[in-house]
Scaffold this motif. Structure first.
Motif, short mmCIF file in Angstrom:
data_model
loop_
_atom_site.label_atom_id
_atom_site.label_comp_id
_atom_site.label_asym_id
_atom_site.label_seq_id
_atom_site.Cartn_x
_atom_site.Cartn_y
_atom_site.Cartn_z
N GLU A 248 108.03 79.22 -51.40
CA GLU A 248 108.41 77.84 -51.06
C GLU A 248 109.74 77.44 -51.69
O GLU A 248 110.26 76.37 -51.40
CB GLU A 248 107.32 76.84 -51.49
CG GLU A 248 105.96 77.08 -50.88
CD GLU A 248 105.95 76.97 -49.35
OE1 GLU A 248 106.96 76.54 -48.76
OE2 GLU A 248 104.92 77.34 -48.75
N ARG A 249 110.26 78.29 -52.55
CA ARG A 249 111.58 78.07 -53.17
C ARG A 249 111.67 76.67 -53.78
O ARG A 249 112.37 75.78 -53.26
CB ARG A 249 112.73 78.31 -52.17
CG ARG A 249 112.63 79.59 -51.39
CD ARG A 249 112.44 80.82 -52.27
NE ARG A 249 113.48 81.00 -53.27
CZ ARG A 249 113.21 81.33 -54.54
NH1 ARG A 249 111.98 81.50 -54.97
NH2 ARG A 249 114.19 81.48 -55.40
N THR A 250 111.00 76.48 -54.88
CA THR A 250 110.90 75.16 -55.51
C THR A 250 111.36 75.23 -56.96
O THR A 250 110.83 76.02 -57.75
CB THR A 250 109.43 74.67 -55.47
OG1 THR A 250 108.97 74.79 -54.12
CG2 THR A 250 109.32 73.25 -55.93
N GLY A 251 112.33 74.41 -57.28
CA GLY A 251 112.82 74.37 -58.65
C GLY A 251 113.68 73.14 -58.86
O GLY A 251 113.75 72.26 -57.99
N ALA A 252 114.30 73.06 -60.01
CA ALA A 252 115.17 71.91 -60.31
C ALA A 252 116.12 72.27 -61.44
O ALA A 252 115.80 73.08 -62.30
CB ALA A 252 114.33 70.70 -60.72
N ILE A 253 117.29 71.64 -61.38
CA ILE A 253 118.22 71.73 -62.51
C ILE A 253 118.29 70.34 -63.16
O ILE A 253 118.42 69.33 -62.46
CB ILE A 253 119.62 72.24 -62.06
CG1 ILE A 253 120.56 72.32 -63.26
CG2 ILE A 253 120.22 71.40 -60.93
CD1 ILE A 253 120.27 73.44 -64.20
#
Ligand code: LMR
Length: 390
Positions: A248-253
């Motif tokens: 699902e390609r889920t992340g955060a910066i």
């Protein structure tokens, strides 16, 4: 145009998936790419993820755009999970396609605003250097881990960072170090934070395995120690492993600063860089994580399942360490290391022979994904590894 291009090699880690799939031996063992597996070798969708997806399917009434920085509620909930109380700092987040997307935006930001240099502890996840190089950063290295002795090279690491030029960036693994599993003690985290602060380095902290090491809170403790000590930091978060939502390609910066204004300026830059790259991140995985973290019952079930995944990993570590113990004196270290990976002192030729002769797959670095083991495989794996390690 295309005839001017040279063909590029496959990413060796991702290519392992194809090599393993092409092997038809029934007793083959996949210790390659870092995905969690259960004792049947499956990477199941977590219960809380399934429940959140059901809810979204019923309740979601639009597929219109969310916001340039992604889902703000997801970002707030994720920062609470990672940053805790925030250590008196202000964090501004941008949702990204996976942790790699977060590292890429962070790297772009460092290239735009910083010295153009980043210090990377070796060994590291191979794609770190690739991502930094792709944004034009020059990559300096510092020692992190000694494979033959399985020790963290803490004194050498401190020495190298103590002479790093002011304003440079430094990559730090938050927990569950990839590829070594070697962790720092709390005293070492304090010392590292002090050196980073004293040299005015900007830490880029990669948090991709929260919950797989010692616990959800415990795995964020080192990161929080650093954030408390420095005026500015970047934190790249992946939800791939902790929520099992890899594809699902889920992340955060998150840009962390001493004032809201400074964090907001960093975020505005991250948003414009995302806009000119992929415009906006995919929504589904973030919506799932938001639903889980904001629904008490789902959150608790997620914690319970993640805890049992960690227990399974740690149990496998102990079993493997015991099985290797009578042939390799450093075997107890395998049980001490944390997260999915350990890095074995194997030669490339040994790794290739393990694939060919025994159907045991790992990258040529000798990294093993502990989650890829099944209890029943451990005696066989240990028997073939012992003569190579001892
Ligand atoms: C790994 O290190 O195996 C994972 O992070 C998967 C990847 O993208 O390389």
């Amino acid at each position: 145009m295309f005839d001017k291009l040279a063909s590029q090699p496959n990413d060796p880690l991702l290519a392992l998936i194809g090599l393993y799939n092409a092997d038809h031996r029934a007793d083959k063992i996949d210790l390659g790419v870092g995905v969690y597996r259960d004792d049947l070798g499956r990477t199941p969708v977590m219960r809380s993820v399934k429940a959140a997806e059901k809810e979204l399917l019923e309740k979601q009434d639009s597929k219109s755009y969310v916001a340039p920085e992604g889902d703000r509620v997801f970002l707030d909930l994720l920062w609470d999970l990672v940053g805790g109380k925030g250590q008196g700092k202000f964090a501004a987040g941008v949702q990204t396609p996976g942790g790699s997307g977060a590292l890429r935006l962070a790297s772009d930001l460092i290239a735009r605003a910083g010295s153009g240099r980043i210090h990377l502890g070796l060994p590291s996840w191979p794609n770190h250097a690739g991502i930094f190089g792709a944004t034009g950063l020059s990559v300096e290295t510092y020692p992190y881990f000694d494979v033959p002795t399985q020790d963290v090279r803490f004194a050498s690491m401190m020495k190298a960072l103590s002479s790093a030029p002011r304003g440079d960036a430094v990559l730090i693994h938050a927990s569950c170090h990839n590829p070594t599993g070697a962790t720092l003690t709390s005293a070492q985290w304090e010392e590292l934070a002090a050196v980073i602060a004293e040299r005015r380095l900007v830490p880029l902290i990669d948090s991709a395995y929260q919950g797989f090491g010692a616990g959800i809170e415990e795995d964020a403790a080192g990161l929080r120690t650093i954030i408390a000590a420095v005026p500015e930091a970047l934190v790249a978060v992946s939800c791939s492993k902790s929520f099992g939502i890899y594809r699902e390609r889920t992340g955060a910066i998150f840009a962390v600063a001493e004032t809201q204004d400074a964090a907001d300026i960093a975020r505005s830059n991250l948003v414009t860089m995302a806009r000119t790259s992929y415009s906006m991140p995919p929504d589904h995985g973030a919506a799932v994580v938001r639903t889980i973290l904001s629904t008490e019952s789902l959150r608790q079930d997620w914690i319970d399942e993640l805890n049992s995944m960690r227990d399974r990993l740690n149990g496998l570590r102990r079993e493997l360490a015991a099985a290797l113990g009578d042939g390799w004196q450093l075997a107890p270290q395998i049980a001490e290391q944390q997260g999915m990976f350990s890095l074995l002192p194997l030669k490339e030729a040994d790794v290739l022979a393990l694939r060919k002769e025994h159907g045991i797959y790992m990258p040529t670095s000798g990294r093993i994904n502990i989650a890829g083991l099944k209890s029943e495989d451990i005696p066989r794996v240990a028997a073939v590894l012992k003569p190579l390690l001892g």
